[in-house]
Design a protein around this motif. Structure first.
Motif, PDB file in Angstrom:
ATOM      1  N   ASN A   1      35.168  37.511  67.995  1.00  0.00           N
ATOM      2  CA  ASN A   1      35.697  38.743  67.400  1.00  0.00           C
ATOM      3  C   ASN A   1      37.130  38.573  66.889  1.00  0.00           C
ATOM      4  N   LYS A   2      37.420  37.377  66.383  1.00  0.00           N
ATOM      5  CA  LYS A   2      38.745  37.059  65.838  1.00  0.00           C
ATOM      6  C   LYS A   2      38.598  36.403  64.469  1.00  0.00           C
ATOM      7  N   PHE A   3      39.679  36.498  63.682  1.00  0.00           N
ATOM      8  CA  PHE A   3      39.728  35.875  62.364  1.00  0.00           C
ATOM      9  C   PHE A   3      41.022  35.093  62.200  1.00  0.00           C
ATOM     10  N   TYR A   4      40.937  33.962  61.505  1.00  0.00           N
ATOM     11  CA  TYR A   4      42.136  33.317  60.987  1.00  0.00           C
ATOM     12  C   TYR A   4      42.462  34.088  59.718  1.00  0.00           C
ATOM     13  N   VAL A   5      43.728  34.432  59.532  1.00  0.00           N
ATOM     14  CA  VAL A   5      44.113  35.274  58.404  1.00  0.00           C
ATOM     15  C   VAL A   5      45.344  34.689  57.715  1.00  0.00           C
ATOM     16  N   GLY A   6      45.304  34.668  56.386  1.00  0.00           N
ATOM     17  CA  GLY A   6      46.448  34.275  55.572  1.00  0.00           C
ATOM     18  C   GLY A   6      46.575  35.240  54.406  1.00  0.00           C
ATOM     19  N   MET A   7      47.768  35.386  53.892  1.00  0.00           N
ATOM     20  CA  MET A   7      48.008  36.279  52.753  1.00  0.00           C
ATOM     21  C   MET A   7      48.757  35.484  51.700  1.00  0.00           C
TER      22      MET A   7
END
Length: 193
Positions: A114-120
């Motif tokens: 229930n987790k994500f690697y996130v980048g913007m």
């Protein structure tokens, strides 16, 4: 210059050959848990199709994670080995940046649990440090940035093209021994100890 581009960081195997900015050959296939068996044969097949030899390669571009713990290390190990024995220069790009390419986007990769690697990103530049987010936190984050489309790992993303494009602005790795994968999840686990 002849360039090998390779991504094994998630469930795809993506390998391409570029020469002086032009794509010469590419293969992107779903290869979950098979990248280690397929990477070298696919690379050899692509190089044979172009009549290239390893001595002709000037640089290699790989994704450095985040992503699958083992997957990230496959392309990186191939790149480091080639660089150690031949005059091949290395560049490494974030897997999240690879998903966004040069577009304005929030990139996500399923980190399980229930987790994500996130980048913007915008125009190939990070607007924040790649991070690990709980799904609920990501929903809030996404809603706070409605003008940023979400990109995730799907067939339509040209992984090699994005890696190659971003690598044009990236510096070379000066010492191949200093090239290490990005393990955001591992950093998070250490914080909990």
């Amino acid at each position: 210059m002849r360039t090998i581009v390779m991504d094994t960081s998630n469930h795809y195997l993506a390998i391409a050959l570029y020469e002086d900015g032009m794509l010469r050959a590419c293969r992107q296939l779903e290869a979950l848990k098979q990248q280690s068996e397929l990477a070298i044969p696919v690379l050899k097949d692509l190089m044979d199709g172009q009549h290239w030899q390893m001595k002709d390669i000037g640089e290699m571009v790989v994704s450095l994670g985040p992503g699958s713990y083992t997957g990230v290390r496959i392309a990186m190990t191939i790149a480091k080995t080639l660089s150690a024995v031949m005059p091949i220069r290395l560049k490494a790009i974030s897997s999240l940046a690879m998903l966004a390419g040069d577009q304005k986007a929030i990139s996500i990769i399923d980190a399980r649990g229930n987790k994500f690697y996130v980048g913007m990103y915008e125009n190939g530049e990070p607007l924040m440090e790649d991070t690990l987010m709980e799904a609920e936190v990501f929903e809030t984050f996404k809603n706070e940035h409605p003008d940023f489309p979400i990109v995730a790992l799907v067939d339509e993303i040209p992984l090699c093209d994005n890696l190659y494009l971003l690598s044009r602005k990236a510096p070379y790795i000066e010492d191949c021994d200093c090239l290490v994968p990005t393990y955001i999840k591992g950093v998070e686990a250490k914080k909990q100890c």
